[in-house]
Design an enzyme around this catalytic site. Structure first.
Site, mmCIF file in Angstrom:
data_model
loop_
_atom_site.group_PDB
_atom_site.id
_atom_site.type_symbol
_atom_site.label_atom_id
_atom_site.label_comp_id
_atom_site.label_asym_id
_atom_site.label_seq_id
_atom_site.Cartn_x
_atom_site.Cartn_y
_atom_site.Cartn_z
ATOM 1 N N GLY A 11 0.747 -1.277 0.077
ATOM 2 C CA GLY A 11 0.083 -0.097 -0.017
ATOM 3 C C GLY A 11 0.797 1.284 0.094
ATOM 4 N N ARG A 21 13.285 10.868 -2.053
ATOM 5 C CA ARG A 21 14.016 12.073 -2.566
ATOM 6 C C ARG A 21 15.254 11.994 -1.379
ATOM 7 N NH1 ARG A 21 14.000 16.796 0.710
ATOM 8 N NH2 ARG A 21 14.744 18.665 -0.389
ATOM 9 N N ALA A 22 15.221 11.616 -0.083
ATOM 10 C CA ALA A 22 16.103 12.042 0.711
ATOM 11 C C ALA A 22 17.316 10.778 0.347
ATOM 12 C CB ALA A 22 15.919 11.576 1.989
ATOM 13 N N ARG A 72 1.143 -4.697 -5.394
ATOM 14 C CA ARG A 72 1.062 -6.004 -4.815
ATOM 15 C C ARG A 72 1.605 -7.039 -5.952
ATOM 16 N NH1 ARG A 72 -0.932 -4.003 0.097
ATOM 17 N NH2 ARG A 72 -2.618 -2.732 -0.171
ATOM 18 N N ASP A 103 4.990 -4.819 6.072
ATOM 19 C CA ASP A 103 5.473 -5.894 6.595
ATOM 20 C C ASP A 103 5.689 -7.120 5.411
ATOM 21 O OD1 ASP A 103 2.604 -5.931 6.487
ATOM 22 O OD2 ASP A 103 2.448 -7.621 7.885
ATOM 23 N N THR A 126 3.949 2.753 5.603
ATOM 24 C CA THR A 126 2.559 2.291 5.473
ATOM 25 C C THR A 126 1.589 2.876 6.616
ATOM 26 O OG1 THR A 126 0.865 0.230 6.210
ATOM 27 C CG2 THR A 126 3.147 0.288 7.087
ATOM 28 N N ILE A 127 0.452 3.065 5.714
ATOM 29 C CA ILE A 127 -0.602 4.064 6.759
ATOM 30 C C ILE A 127 -0.957 3.289 7.873
ATOM 31 C CG2 ILE A 127 -1.354 5.363 4.713
ATOM 32 C CD1 ILE A 127 -4.117 3.680 5.231
ATOM 33 N N ASP A 128 -0.818 1.798 7.983
ATOM 34 C CA ASP A 128 -1.325 1.135 9.114
ATOM 35 C C ASP A 128 -0.572 1.127 10.365
ATOM 36 O OD1 ASP A 128 -3.167 0.246 6.932
ATOM 37 O OD2 ASP A 128 -1.827 -1.642 6.804
ATOM 38 N N ASP A 130 1.763 -0.729 11.500
ATOM 39 C CA ASP A 130 1.579 -2.122 12.072
ATOM 40 C C ASP A 130 3.112 -2.709 12.098
ATOM 41 O OD1 ASP A 130 1.846 -2.397 9.348
ATOM 42 O OD2 ASP A 130 0.362 -3.671 9.336
ATOM 43 N N ARG A 155 -19.053 15.104 11.584
ATOM 44 C CA ARG A 155 -19.340 15.485 12.673
ATOM 45 C C ARG A 155 -20.471 16.907 12.907
ATOM 46 N NH1 ARG A 155 -20.207 13.185 17.862
ATOM 47 N NH2 ARG A 155 -18.199 12.737 18.299
ATOM 48 N N ARG A 172 -6.108 -2.327 7.986
ATOM 49 C CA ARG A 172 -6.051 -3.664 7.713
ATOM 50 C C ARG A 172 -6.520 -4.629 8.746
ATOM 51 N NH1 ARG A 172 -3.825 -6.692 3.050
ATOM 52 N NH2 ARG A 172 -2.733 -4.938 2.458
ATOM 53 N N GLU A 229 -11.728 -1.321 9.868
ATOM 54 C CA GLU A 229 -12.016 -2.338 8.707
ATOM 55 C C GLU A 229 -11.903 -3.503 9.125
ATOM 56 O OE1 GLU A 229 -10.048 -1.828 5.230
ATOM 57 O OE2 GLU A 229 -8.080 -1.703 6.096
ATOM 58 N N HIS A 258 -9.662 4.733 0.737
ATOM 59 C CA HIS A 258 -8.487 5.174 0.163
ATOM 60 C C HIS A 258 -8.423 6.602 0.159
ATOM 61 C CE1 HIS A 258 -8.870 0.989 -1.663
ATOM 62 N NE2 HIS A 258 -7.436 1.133 -1.708
HETATM 63 P P1 ADP Z 1 2.630 -4.162 2.789
HETATM 64 O O1 ADP Z 1 3.853 -4.287 2.367
HETATM 65 O O2 ADP Z 1 2.054 -2.954 2.801
HETATM 66 O O3 ADP Z 1 2.254 -5.042 4.195
HETATM 67 P P2 ADP Z 1 1.639 -6.569 1.104
HETATM 68 O O4 ADP Z 1 1.474 -7.153 2.494
HETATM 69 O O5 ADP Z 1 0.577 -6.364 0.240
HETATM 70 O O6 ADP Z 1 1.941 -4.948 1.558
HETATM 71 O O7 ADP Z 1 3.022 -6.990 0.533
HETATM 72 C C1 ADP Z 1 3.439 -6.320 -0.647
HETATM 73 C C2 ADP Z 1 4.252 -7.091 -1.423
HETATM 74 O O8 ADP Z 1 5.387 -7.945 -0.857
HETATM 75 C C3 ADP Z 1 3.165 -8.327 -1.888
HETATM 76 O O9 ADP Z 1 2.560 -8.132 -2.979
HETATM 77 C C4 ADP Z 1 4.444 -9.430 -2.513
HETATM 78 O O10 ADP Z 1 4.997 -8.931 -3.569
HETATM 79 C C5 ADP Z 1 5.684 -9.013 -1.434
HETATM 80 N N1 ADP Z 1 5.287 -10.199 -0.287
HETATM 81 C C6 ADP Z 1 4.419 -10.098 0.559
HETATM 82 N N2 ADP Z 1 4.594 -11.302 1.583
HETATM 83 C C7 ADP Z 1 5.372 -12.243 0.795
HETATM 84 C C8 ADP Z 1 6.270 -13.341 1.310
HETATM 85 N N3 ADP Z 1 5.682 -13.946 2.206
HETATM 86 N N4 ADP Z 1 7.118 -13.710 0.517
HETATM 87 C C9 ADP Z 1 7.585 -12.954 -0.408
HETATM 88 N N5 ADP Z 1 6.944 -11.582 -0.921
HETATM 89 C C10 ADP Z 1 6.240 -11.115 -0.116
HETATM 90 O O1 F6P Z 2 -1.897 -1.647 3.850
HETATM 91 C C1 F6P Z 2 -2.610 -0.381 3.726
HETATM 92 C C2 F6P Z 2 -4.129 -0.514 3.272
HETATM 93 O O2 F6P Z 2 -4.521 0.715 2.899
HETATM 94 C C3 F6P Z 2 -4.806 -1.098 4.399
HETATM 95 O O3 F6P Z 2 -5.253 -0.114 5.285
HETATM 96 C C4 F6P Z 2 -6.044 -1.742 3.620
HETATM 97 O O4 F6P Z 2 -6.543 -2.682 4.315
HETATM 98 C C5 F6P Z 2 -5.317 -2.060 2.405
HETATM 99 O O5 F6P Z 2 -4.180 -1.645 2.358
HETATM 100 C C6 F6P Z 2 -6.234 -1.973 1.128
HETATM 101 O O6 F6P Z 2 -5.693 -2.501 0.233
HETATM 102 P P1 F6P Z 2 -5.879 -2.165 -1.382
HETATM 103 O O7 F6P Z 2 -5.795 -0.714 -1.635
HETATM 104 O O8 F6P Z 2 -5.190 -3.264 -2.135
HETATM 105 O O9 F6P Z 2 -7.422 -2.208 -1.443
HETATM 106 MG MG MG Z 3 1.195 -4.692 5.746
#
Ligand code: ADP
Ligand code: F6P
Ligand code: MG
Length: 332
Positions: A11, A21-22, A72, A103, A126-128, A130, A155, A172, A229, A258
């Site tokens: 995301g 940039r940095a 993704r 992650d 990531t905005i999450d 997490d 509001r 998420r 969500e 979004h």
């Molecule tokens: P975020 O990085 O925001 O958590 P995702 O969970 O969608 O977003 O992961 C982003 C991308 O990282 C995935 O589309 C994939 O290409 C790669 N990825 C995620 N999990 C794995 C994994 N277990 N092994 C290898 N690549 C991964």
């Molecule tokens: O990880 C960032 C995020 O915006 C989550 O908060 C949300 O659940 C998810 O991505 C949405 O994913 P997508 O843009 O693929 O619908």
């Molecule tokens: Mg994630």
């Protein structure tokens, strides 16, 4: 170390451009060449490379999204995909790879590291919010700000009608956005993973209905529910129906979705991204490998990537409990 590559993955998050940039400015300053791969890991697999220069990125500090695009990339879940990605790095004689993402993206980076000799560094984007090992991820502050501004507007109209609103926020499977935004908007109720369980569903719903009914009877005021969500079975629609069928309560739904991902980064995210981008290049020069950089209590942190992806960062109890007691006593 001469050639640094970077990509943004998962995301997108406001501030990713400031980090790019940095990194680019720092590489130039330190006489390193810097390349970006487009569309997350797809760019590595498909060999879609862009030489990066200060001229190209300098004005990007204020822009949301990511100039390198994100994606993704399911192919990274396969051995073939990971090996293709590594071959591209070898072909261009890249020495180090920086990935800005969440992650999932760091799992991808670890998969690459298992087959490739170069250095890898992750920056939390990531905005999450997490990710373990940092107080805040790049993009979180902007998402909270955007959601707060939107809910403040809701509001006003909710007050005008003494209306009940269910506002769904992103995150998420984590409640960092929900609690931060719920508190900042003075929401009457906040529901997230940290204070909801399926087993207690009926009790939680009954309690909510009671509070809304009292509020409407005694104070004639609006009632705002901030809902994470992926939490409520059947989502906001089910909650809306349950309020109607079990409490005869009308409510409106707003899913912020979004909107929370876009927009210009707030200064906090620009500064965080800039600091981490600069530190990433310093860390590579020092030989650091397989770590995620972050800030915690204003100090630079280096977290083993395996830990960053495997340890949960819960919303603090302080934040979860802050919503109880004085802030909501009037609903009893
Ligand atoms: P975020 O990085 O925001 O958590 P995702 O969970 O969608 O977003 O992961 C982003 C991308 O990282 C995935 O589309 C994939 O290409 C790669 N990825 C995620 N999990 C794995 C994994 N277990 N092994 C290898 N690549 C991964
Ligand atoms: O990880 C960032 C995020 O915006 C989550 O908060 C949300 O659940 C998810 O991505 C949405 O994913 P997508 O843009 O693929 O619908
Ligand atoms: Mg994630």
């Amino acid at each position: 170390m001469k050639k640094v590559a970077l990509l943004t993955s998962g995301g997108d998050a406001p501030g990713m451009n400031a980090a790019i940039r940095a990194i680019v400015l720092s590489c130039e300053y330190k006489n390193l060449s810097c390349f970006g791969f487009y569309h997350g890991y797809n760019g590595l697999i498909e060999d879609h490379l862009l030489p990066l220069s200060s001229q190209l990125v300098n004005a990007e500090i204020k822009n949301g999204g990511t100039l390198l695009k994100s994606a993704r990339c399911p192919a990274m879940m396969t051995d073939t995909g990971v090996k293709q990605a590594c071959n591209t790095l070898l072909k261009h004689e890249i020495d180090a790879l920086i990935v800005i993402g969440g992650d999932g993206s760091f799992h991808g980076l670890l998969a690459i590291k298992a087959h490739w000799h170069g250095q890898v560094i992750g920056l939390p984007g990531t905005i999450d919010n997490d990710l373990y090992g940092c107080d805040k991820t790049i993009g979180f502050a902007t998402a909270v700000n955007t959601a707060t501004q939107a809910i403040d507007k809701i509001r006003d109209t909710a007050n005008a009608f003494d209306r009940v609103f269910i506002v769904e926020v992103m995150g998420r499977h984590s409640g960092h956005i929900a609690f931060q935004v719920g508190l900042s908007c003075g929401a009457e109720s906040i529901f997230s993973f940290e204070n909801y369980s399926n087993e207690k569903h009926d009790i939680i719903l009954e309690d909510l209905i009671e509070k809304i009914q009292k509020q409407q009877l005694n104070r004639h005021a609006s009632y705002l529910i901030v809902l994470a969500e992926n939490l409520w079975p059947g989502s906001a629609n089910a909650l809306q129906e349950q309020l109607k069928s079990q409490g005869n309560i009308e409510s409106a739904i707003c899913i912020l979705g979004h909107t929370q991902r876009g927009g210009d980064p707030v200064p906090e995210d620009r500064v965080l991204a800039t600091q981490l981008g600069l530190k990433a290049v310093d860390a590579l020069i020092k030989g650091e490998d397989k770590v995620m950089l972050g800030l915690s209590a204003s100090q630079l942190t280096k977290t083993d990537l395996n830990k960053a992806v495997s340890i949960n960062k819960p919303v603090s109890d302080e934040l979860v409990n802050a919503h109880k007691g004085p802030l909501t006593h009037y609903l009893k």
